[in-house]
Write a protein that holds these residues in place. Sequence first.
Motif, PDB file in Angstrom:
ATOM      1  N   LYS A   1      95.553   5.736 148.277  1.00 19.32           N
ATOM      2  CA  LYS A   1      96.747   5.658 147.622  1.00 19.32           C
ATOM      3  C   LYS A   1      96.711   7.777 147.260  1.00 19.32           C
ATOM      4  O   LYS A   1      95.989   8.289 146.547  1.00 19.32           O
ATOM      5  CB  LYS A   1      96.153   4.817 146.059  1.00 19.32           C
ATOM      6  CG  LYS A   1      97.610   5.804 145.305  1.00 19.32           C
ATOM      7  CD  LYS A   1      98.214   4.363 144.282  1.00 19.32           C
ATOM      8  CE  LYS A   1      99.221   4.217 144.101  1.00 19.32           C
ATOM      9  NZ  LYS A   1     100.633   3.997 145.124  1.00 19.32           N
ATOM     10  N   VAL A   2      97.190   8.364 147.605  1.00 15.26           N
ATOM     11  CA  VAL A   2      97.567   9.347 147.161  1.00 15.26           C
ATOM     12  C   VAL A   2      99.501   9.748 147.266  1.00 15.26           C
ATOM     13  O   VAL A   2     100.000   9.205 147.278  1.00 15.26           O
ATOM     14  CB  VAL A   2      97.654   9.835 148.592  1.00 15.26           C
ATOM     15  CG1 VAL A   2      97.566  11.633 148.985  1.00 15.26           C
ATOM     16  CG2 VAL A   2      95.702   9.871 149.517  1.00 15.26           C
ATOM     17  N   GLY A   3      99.257  11.103 146.410  1.00  9.46           N
ATOM     18  CA  GLY A   3     100.235  11.259 145.816  1.00  9.46           C
ATOM     19  C   GLY A   3     100.601  12.678 144.660  1.00  9.46           C
ATOM     20  O   GLY A   3      99.662  13.403 144.815  1.00  9.46           O
ATOM     21  N   GLY A   4     101.914  13.288 144.841  1.00  7.79           N
ATOM     22  CA  GLY A   4     102.068  14.391 144.403  1.00  7.79           C
ATOM     23  C   GLY A   4     101.631  14.738 142.358  1.00  7.79           C
ATOM     24  O   GLY A   4     101.317  13.839 142.294  1.00  7.79           O
ATOM     25  N   ILE A   5     101.426  15.524 141.610  1.00  3.15           N
ATOM     26  CA  ILE A   5     102.001  15.442 140.266  1.00  3.15           C
ATOM     27  C   ILE A   5     102.645  14.352 139.547  1.00  3.15           C
ATOM     28  O   ILE A   5     102.109  13.468 139.303  1.00  3.15           O
ATOM     29  CB  ILE A   5     101.644  16.730 139.761  1.00  3.15           C
ATOM     30  CG1 ILE A   5     101.224  17.087 138.567  1.00  3.15           C
ATOM     31  CG2 ILE A   5     103.161  16.995 139.734  1.00  3.15           C
ATOM     32  CD1 ILE A   5     101.147  18.605 138.439  1.00  3.15           C
ATOM     33  N   HIS A   6     103.382  14.447 139.988  1.00  2.28           N
ATOM     34  CA  HIS A   6     104.632  13.639 139.594  1.00  2.28           C
ATOM     35  C   HIS A   6     104.280  11.757 139.458  1.00  2.28           C
ATOM     36  O   HIS A   6     103.740  11.575 138.596  1.00  2.28           O
ATOM     37  CB  HIS A   6     105.842  13.291 140.041  1.00  2.28           C
ATOM     38  CG  HIS A   6     106.967  12.940 139.651  1.00  2.28           C
ATOM     39  ND1 HIS A   6     107.299  12.677 138.254  1.00  2.28           N
ATOM     40  CD2 HIS A   6     107.608  11.255 139.644  1.00  2.28           C
ATOM     41  CE1 HIS A   6     108.436  11.809 138.158  1.00  2.28           C
ATOM     42  NE2 HIS A   6     108.178  10.853 139.246  1.00  2.28           N
TER      43      HIS A   6
ATOM     44  N   ASN B   1      91.736   3.159 143.817  1.00  2.00           N
ATOM     45  CA  ASN B   1      91.368   4.139 145.228  1.00  2.00           C
ATOM     46  C   ASN B   1      89.539   3.760 144.403  1.00  2.00           C
ATOM     47  O   ASN B   1      88.941   3.524 145.669  1.00  2.00           O
ATOM     48  CB  ASN B   1      91.027   5.757 144.895  1.00  2.00           C
ATOM     49  CG  ASN B   1      92.693   6.213 145.388  1.00  2.00           C
ATOM     50  OD1 ASN B   1      92.721   5.492 146.644  1.00  2.00           O
ATOM     51  ND2 ASN B   1      93.178   7.164 144.700  1.00  2.00           N
ATOM     52  N   LEU B   2      89.761   3.419 143.660  1.00  2.63           N
ATOM     53  CA  LEU B   2      87.888   2.735 143.112  1.00  2.63           C
ATOM     54  C   LEU B   2      87.475   1.647 143.759  1.00  2.63           C
ATOM     55  O   LEU B   2      86.645   1.111 144.851  1.00  2.63           O
ATOM     56  CB  LEU B   2      88.011   2.388 141.354  1.00  2.63           C
ATOM     57  CG  LEU B   2      87.933   3.344 140.784  1.00  2.63           C
ATOM     58  CD1 LEU B   2      87.545   3.037 139.246  1.00  2.63           C
ATOM     59  CD2 LEU B   2      86.675   4.565 140.685  1.00  2.63           C
ATOM     60  N   LEU B   3      88.595   0.521 144.400  1.00  2.00           N
ATOM     61  CA  LEU B   3      88.785  -0.928 144.964  1.00  2.00           C
ATOM     62  C   LEU B   3      88.680  -0.449 145.815  1.00  2.00           C
ATOM     63  O   LEU B   3      87.813  -0.938 147.106  1.00  2.00           O
ATOM     64  CB  LEU B   3      89.942  -1.233 144.889  1.00  2.00           C
ATOM     65  CG  LEU B   3      89.761  -2.741 143.495  1.00  2.00           C
ATOM     66  CD1 LEU B   3      91.565  -2.806 143.447  1.00  2.00           C
ATOM     67  CD2 LEU B   3      88.692  -3.403 143.616  1.00  2.00           C
ATOM     68  N   ILE B   4      88.880   0.553 146.962  1.00  3.57           N
ATOM     69  CA  ILE B   4      88.904   0.441 148.122  1.00  3.57           C
ATOM     70  C   ILE B   4      87.650   1.441 148.766  1.00  3.57           C
ATOM     71  O   ILE B   4      87.046   1.215 149.467  1.00  3.57           O
ATOM     72  CB  ILE B   4      90.525   1.921 148.794  1.00  3.57           C
ATOM     73  CG1 ILE B   4      91.751   1.064 148.819  1.00  3.57           C
ATOM     74  CG2 ILE B   4      89.906   2.563 149.797  1.00  3.57           C
ATOM     75  CD1 ILE B   4      92.969   1.938 149.141  1.00  3.57           C
TER      76      ILE B   4
ATOM     77  N   SER C   1      88.505   8.810 140.216  1.00  2.00           N
ATOM     78  CA  SER C   1      88.035   7.811 141.311  1.00  2.00           C
ATOM     79  C   SER C   1      87.986   8.412 142.807  1.00  2.00           C
ATOM     80  O   SER C   1      86.900   8.109 143.374  1.00  2.00           O
ATOM     81  CB  SER C   1      89.560   6.984 142.148  1.00  2.00           C
ATOM     82  OG  SER C   1      90.503   7.904 142.899  1.00  2.00           O
ATOM     83  N   LYS C   2      88.258   9.411 142.678  1.00  2.27           N
ATOM     84  CA  LYS C   2      87.459  10.075 143.808  1.00  2.27           C
ATOM     85  C   LYS C   2      85.859  10.819 143.905  1.00  2.27           C
ATOM     86  O   LYS C   2      85.228  11.048 144.817  1.00  2.27           O
ATOM     87  CB  LYS C   2      87.784  11.557 143.939  1.00  2.27           C
ATOM     88  CG  LYS C   2      89.635  11.358 145.219  1.00  2.27           C
ATOM     89  CD  LYS C   2      89.495  10.933 146.112  1.00  2.27           C
ATOM     90  CE  LYS C   2      90.514  10.754 147.855  1.00  2.27           C
ATOM     91  NZ  LYS C   2      90.697  10.344 148.437  1.00  2.27           N
ATOM     92  N   ILE C   3      85.999  11.089 142.554  1.00  2.03           N
ATOM     93  CA  ILE C   3      84.207  11.477 141.597  1.00  2.03           C
ATOM     94  C   ILE C   3      83.494  10.489 142.078  1.00  2.03           C
ATOM     95  O   ILE C   3      81.880  10.646 142.620  1.00  2.03           O
ATOM     96  CB  ILE C   3      84.103  12.504 140.180  1.00  2.03           C
ATOM     97  CG1 ILE C   3      85.024  13.493 140.358  1.00  2.03           C
ATOM     98  CG2 ILE C   3      82.771  12.280 139.906  1.00  2.03           C
ATOM     99  CD1 ILE C   3      85.042  14.029 138.658  1.00  2.03           C
TER     100      ILE C   3
END
Length: 331
Positions: A78-83, A96-99, A152-154
């Motif tokens: 799941k990707v997105g900008g600051i908003h 992201n954790l699930l994926i 999640s990325k860490i």
Amino acid sequence: MASTQNQQDGTIASFEGKRIWVTGHRGMLGSAMVRSLAGEGAELLLTTREEVDLCNQAAVYAWMEANRPELVFHIGAKVGGIHANATLPADFVRENLLIQCNVIDGAYRSGVQKLVFVASNCTYPSLAPQPIAEDALLTGPLDANIRSYAVSKIAGIEMCSAYRRQYGCNFVAVIPPNLYGPGDNYHPQHSHVVAGILRRAHEAKMQGADEFVVWGDGTPRRELLHVDDLADAMKYVMRAPTTHDLYNVGCGHDLAISELASIIADVVGFKGRIVYDASKPNGTMRKLLDSSRIRALGWVPKVDERLGLRSAYQDFMQILEDPARRARIGD
Ligand SMILES: NC(=O)c1ccc[n+]([C@@H]2O[C@H](COP(=O)([O-])OP(=O)(O)OC[C@H]3O[C@@H](n4cnc5c(N)ncnc54)[C@H](OP(=O)(O)O)[C@@H]3O)[C@@H](O)[C@H]2O)c1
């Protein structure tokens, strides 16, 4: 259950005949990865969200067991900008954790030979010394605006490292800066910096407006990387001996948002003023990556920034002419 206990050095001599799963292949980076692998003689395994929802553990494990990929470029997220990050933090951390749990653990269970996972430069502390080396990870607080996504990325980076330590898996992570290129997300609420500015500059030009607005005060600096360069770098990492479990992949220089906005206005042909809305968050002030580790593998970025931005703009214009692609950017 198969184990990926691997006594070799992790080198992949060739992609010829390899069964390679590219997750998220319909996205900006995933489609660049598919383009980059064309002509390598690999057997590409591509699954849409409708076929295999990466958040669904049973579906991921069953698909991997049945299809037995040998190599995985794990790009889907799941990707997105600051908003988007500020308004949907629970979705970002949960999905992201699930994926990552499903794909990385599934890769261990199904005996994947090597996996390369894409993290993000927002995993580094917001006040990390510049340029940021890989060992800056987990040394300080994160930017609060994107903390859920970053955490999640860490966790994904740590999973690669932990599975390597405990099970000997050849799982490696890469950290890119801001990406841009064909297939970017131009949605007004979900875009990243390049796509967001490009869309606003284009709309201002088409409306004959005198100005367009950029979030923040224009002073934060950003390093950009074209997706084709990142796809190329990920192939280097996939081929290389697994001597490190984390690689920064940047172009080596950054520019102020105000400079970027001027270049984009020029590319788009917008002649008016660029106004900065300082009431909106700046985000991290600087996050230039130290990419010497991947440079030592022989990788160099090839796409010229201005030419890359021109081709991104051409792609945006094509999106506007294609009703199906246009619907995906909220038009
Ligand atoms: N864009 C950047 O500036 C940037 C910077 C640093 C790191 N990254 C990382 O690079 C990777 C790719 O980013 P991107 O910009 O190419 O993103 P993107 O264009 O949004 O593509 C993401 C892909 O993941 C797929 N996906 C998401 N959730 C899924 C699910 N539950 N099941 C199946 N597929 C799912 C999407 O499927 P659909 O096509 O069905 O939506 C899409 O194809 C991500 O891991 C991201 O964190 C991106």
